[in-house]
Design an enzyme around this catalytic site. Structure first.
Site, PDB file in Angstrom:
ATOM      1  CB  THR A 234      -0.550   0.153   1.312  1.00  0.00           C
ATOM      2  OG1 THR A 234      -1.494  -0.652   1.295  1.00  0.00           O
ATOM      3  CG2 THR A 234      -2.072   1.382   0.950  1.00  0.00           C
TER       4      THR A 234
ATOM      5  CG  PHE B  32      -8.869  -4.928  -2.280  1.00  0.00           C
ATOM      6  CD1 PHE B  32      -8.898  -4.083  -2.000  1.00  0.00           C
ATOM      7  CD2 PHE B  32      -8.375  -5.392  -3.240  1.00  0.00           C
ATOM      8  CE1 PHE B  32      -8.731  -2.440  -2.965  1.00  0.00           C
ATOM      9  CE2 PHE B  32      -7.928  -4.659  -4.650  1.00  0.00           C
ATOM     10  CZ  PHE B  32      -8.679  -3.331  -4.067  1.00  0.00           C
ATOM     11  CG  LEU B  33      -4.517 -10.295   0.709  1.00  0.00           C
ATOM     12  CD1 LEU B  33      -2.292 -10.935   0.055  1.00  0.00           C
ATOM     13  CD2 LEU B  33      -5.128 -11.567  -0.254  1.00  0.00           C
ATOM     14  NE  ARG B  34     -11.963 -10.856   4.465  1.00  0.00           N
ATOM     15  CZ  ARG B  34     -12.491 -11.507   4.628  1.00  0.00           C
ATOM     16  NH1 ARG B  34     -13.525 -11.256   5.574  1.00  0.00           N
ATOM     17  NH2 ARG B  34     -12.701 -12.043   3.738  1.00  0.00           N
TER      18      ARG B  34
ATOM     19  CB  CYS C 139      -3.482  -3.045   6.442  1.00  0.00           C
ATOM     20  SG  CYS C 139      -2.703  -4.176   6.077  1.00  0.00           S
TER      21      CYS C 139
ATOM     22  CG  LEU D 256     -21.134  -1.304  10.360  1.00  0.00           C
ATOM     23  CD1 LEU D 256     -22.751  -1.193  10.398  1.00  0.00           C
ATOM     24  CD2 LEU D 256     -21.103   0.069  10.556  1.00  0.00           C
TER      25      LEU D 256
HETATM   26  C1  UGA Z   1      -7.474  -4.652   6.015  1.00  0.00           C
HETATM   27  C2  UGA Z   1      -8.846  -4.548   4.979  1.00  0.00           C
HETATM   28  O1  UGA Z   1      -9.970  -5.337   5.488  1.00  0.00           O
HETATM   29  C3  UGA Z   1      -8.074  -5.429   3.672  1.00  0.00           C
HETATM   30  O2  UGA Z   1      -9.013  -5.418   3.036  1.00  0.00           O
HETATM   31  C4  UGA Z   1      -6.785  -4.656   3.036  1.00  0.00           C
HETATM   32  O3  UGA Z   1      -6.202  -5.847   2.511  1.00  0.00           O
HETATM   33  C5  UGA Z   1      -5.929  -4.984   4.204  1.00  0.00           C
HETATM   34  O4  UGA Z   1      -5.974  -4.527   5.275  1.00  0.00           O
HETATM   35  C6  UGA Z   1      -4.141  -4.503   4.277  1.00  0.00           C
HETATM   36  O5  UGA Z   1      -4.460  -3.149   3.359  1.00  0.00           O
HETATM   37  O6  UGA Z   1      -3.108  -5.235   4.165  1.00  0.00           O
HETATM   38  P1  UGA Z   1      -6.936  -6.470   7.932  1.00  0.00           P
HETATM   39  O7  UGA Z   1      -5.731  -5.587   8.352  1.00  0.00           O
HETATM   40  O8  UGA Z   1      -6.332  -8.113   7.990  1.00  0.00           O
HETATM   41  O9  UGA Z   1      -7.116  -5.850   6.386  1.00  0.00           O
HETATM   42  O10 UGA Z   1      -7.480  -6.567   9.078  1.00  0.00           O
HETATM   43  P2  UGA Z   1      -9.534  -6.696   8.768  1.00  0.00           P
HETATM   44  O11 UGA Z   1     -10.243  -7.414   9.369  1.00  0.00           O
HETATM   45  O12 UGA Z   1      -9.899  -5.687   7.800  1.00  0.00           O
HETATM   46  O13 UGA Z   1      -9.463  -5.991  10.357  1.00  0.00           O
HETATM   47  C7  UGA Z   1      -8.593  -5.059  10.954  1.00  0.00           C
HETATM   48  C8  UGA Z   1      -9.336  -4.112  12.492  1.00  0.00           C
HETATM   49  O14 UGA Z   1     -10.701  -4.149  12.197  1.00  0.00           O
HETATM   50  C9  UGA Z   1      -9.305  -5.616  13.553  1.00  0.00           C
HETATM   51  O15 UGA Z   1      -8.591  -4.846  14.606  1.00  0.00           O
HETATM   52  C10 UGA Z   1     -10.349  -5.845  14.257  1.00  0.00           C
HETATM   53  O16 UGA Z   1     -10.756  -5.955  15.029  1.00  0.00           O
HETATM   54  C11 UGA Z   1     -10.602  -4.118  13.710  1.00  0.00           C
HETATM   55  N1  UGA Z   1     -12.433  -4.264  13.415  1.00  0.00           N
HETATM   56  C12 UGA Z   1     -13.024  -5.533  11.509  1.00  0.00           C
HETATM   57  C13 UGA Z   1     -13.804  -3.812  14.394  1.00  0.00           C
HETATM   58  O17 UGA Z   1     -13.018  -3.217  15.671  1.00  0.00           O
HETATM   59  N2  UGA Z   1     -15.270  -3.947  13.570  1.00  0.00           N
HETATM   60  C14 UGA Z   1     -15.260  -4.568  12.785  1.00  0.00           C
HETATM   61  O18 UGA Z   1     -16.540  -4.357  12.776  1.00  0.00           O
HETATM   62  C15 UGA Z   1     -14.356  -5.328  11.600  1.00  0.00           C
END
Ligand code: UGA
Length: 475
Positions: free
Chosen positions: A133, A165-167, A291, A281
């Protein structure tokens, strides 16, 4: 269990991956899984040594098995010789880290040094694909850097931006079944090269290791071909919007706490509106990981350089930063003073399914509790080793039950499934005081109260009966 085998009729392309972190390893492994020949390299020689010995420097479900299979099939290898890696691939994916600088800008020095290496070590034309990114216009800068560093050799480099866009935790599935593939290119040849690389995924023409060859339920991804600038912006806009949704949910949660409404019910109802949707949400301790926080910060900086008022996203950041303050402030009245209290923390990873603790809410929480001289004991199924490096002196427990032993309160920080199914009856007996602060709304508050716990979730009305002050406890 992963399915075995690929369609051997497919054209194999030679690809090199720079950076063996979450993105690079998943990208390289999945590209080999769909039939390409892939060499991965990293400047961290220890990481490469681990990978060469069959180990994995990170935890990502299913990845170890997939790497082993592709290494055995001769499609995937690792080398510490970065020059060799440059020469191997006709296409080179740059998947190196772009950590934030103190001023919020992304640090692009790793990309710069890879560009220099590619320019100097290449012996033929290359397509260089930026997957990290990066701020907008990095693709253009990369192109110029390759031309400048490689001016003596004149191999001709093409550059593309192909954001991922990997999680973490579901990265293999996300790679093999993406919603969209964004190709930021400046010419047709580059577009076609990338289309060839991704063809098996777009046409779903590979034996899927997740679905055992039956991917009929999953839709083919949409391929979006755009300029490099637009591709770079898409990634920022996407992550920032996800961050915005989470902070919005947290804002609603705070309002619910103030006005005695239930955020879970509010979110369930608004999520049924297809214009809003159910994802991202979940209120709680906010977003962490490598990320969302850094991409949001970099996007704010980027917008400001374009003279755009970014206060909307600044608020998203502020709401997120204040989640831990808010959580500790909620715990304080029930615990009265934190000094000397034994606090058990369940979950350290920034989210379940990973060992990653970068920008994890748990770290700030531990810092706060220690600053107030609480005795902290923790458990996480994957992230303990990473955390030990930062907090060597807190107590690391072998089981969640051990975390409960003698605790004045338990704090749920990461919503690992296994915490849901703990023997909570036993946990209550083990605790010094059966007090739970559920930072992820993992548990059912009524059930916990029925089991005799004082329970507090996020954005849920707190019944008087389920939360007392220390004075009341004594009575
Ligand atoms: C995120 C994006 O979701 C991916 O699409 C993207 O490719 C990636 O960043 C990146 O830029 O490489 P990731 O960091 O693996 O992926 O994690 P997420 O699943 O997005 O969660 C991020 C944070 O948000 C976590 O701490 C999670 O606990 C928190 N979260 C997520 C919430 O607090 N509430 C939610 O409803 C969802």
């Amino acid at each position: 269990m992963l399915a075995v085998g690929i369609d051997t009729r497919r054209v194999r392309l030679r690809i090199s991956i720079f950076g063996c972190g979450y993105v690079g390893l998943v990208t390289g492994t999945c590209l080999s899984e769909i039939g390409h020949e892939v060499v991965c390299t990293d400047k961290d020689v220890d990481k490469i040594a681990t990978l060469c010995q069959g180990g994995l420097p990170i935890f990502e479900p299913g990845l170890e098995e997939l790497i082993a299979r592709n290494v055995e099939a001769g499609r995937l290898s690792f080398t510490a010789d970065m020059g060799e890696a440059v020469r191997f691939g006709d296409t080179i994916f740059i998947c190196v880290g772009t950590p934030p600088l103190p001023n919020g800008n992304a640090d692009l020095s790793a990309i710069d040094s890879v560009a220099r290496l590619i320019a100097v070590e290449s012996r033929s034309a290359k397509l260089v694909v930026e997957k990290s990114t990066v701020p907008m216009q990095t693709g253009g800068i990369l192109k110029r850097a390759l031309a400048t560093y490689g001016r003596k050799f004149d191999h001709g480099f093409s550059v593309a931006s192909n954001p991922e866009f990997l999680r973490e935790g579901t990265a293999i599935r996300d790679f093999l079944h993406p919603d969209r593939i964004v190709l930021g290119v400046s010419d047709k040849w580059t577009e076609n090269q990338l289309r060839d690389i991704y063809r098996p995924i777009v046409e779903q023409d590979f034996v899927c290791p997740i679905h055992e060859a039956d991917c009929s339920e999953t839709a083919s991804p949409t391929v979006i071909v755009t300029s490099m600038n637009t591709a770079e912006l898409i990634k920022h806009a996407c992550n920032s919007f996800l961050a915005l949704k989470i902070s919005y949910a947290n804002l609603i949660a705070d309002i619910c706490e103030g006005l005695r409404a239930d955020v879970e019910e509010v979110v369930r109802a608004i999520a049924l509106d297809p214009r809003i949707g159910p994802f991202f949400l979940s209120p709680g301790l906010g977003f962490g990981g490598f990320c969302l926080p850094k991409d949001l910060q970099a996007f704010i900086r980027l917008g400001e350089t374009a003279n755009v008022d970014m206060s909307l996203l600044r608020e998203v950041e502020t709401i997120n930063r204040e989640r831990i303050d808010h959580f500790v402030d909620k715990a304080r009245p029930a615990l009265w003073v934190l000094n000397g209290k034994r606090i058990g923390i369940l979950g350290l990873a920034f989210k379940p399914g990973t060992d990653d603790i970068r920008f994890a809410p748990s770290l700030e929480l531990i810092r706060r509790l220690r600053d107030e001289h609480a005795q902290v004991q923790v458990y996480d199924p994957q992230a303990m080793e990473n955390t030990k490096a930062l907090f060597p002196t807190i107590r690391y427990c072998d089981t969640p039950h051990q975390v409960a032993e003698g605790a004045d309160a338990l704090m749920i920080v990461t919503e690992w499934d296994q915490f849901k199914s703990l023997d909570w009856e036993m946990v209550r007996h083990l605790m010094s005081r059966p007090l739970i602060f559920d930072g992820r709304n993992l548990l059912n508050g009524d059930e916990m109260a029925a089991l005799g716990f004082e329970y507090q979730g996020v954005g849920r009305p707190m019944e008087r009966r389920s939360m007392t002050t220390p004075a009341e406890v004594k009575q």
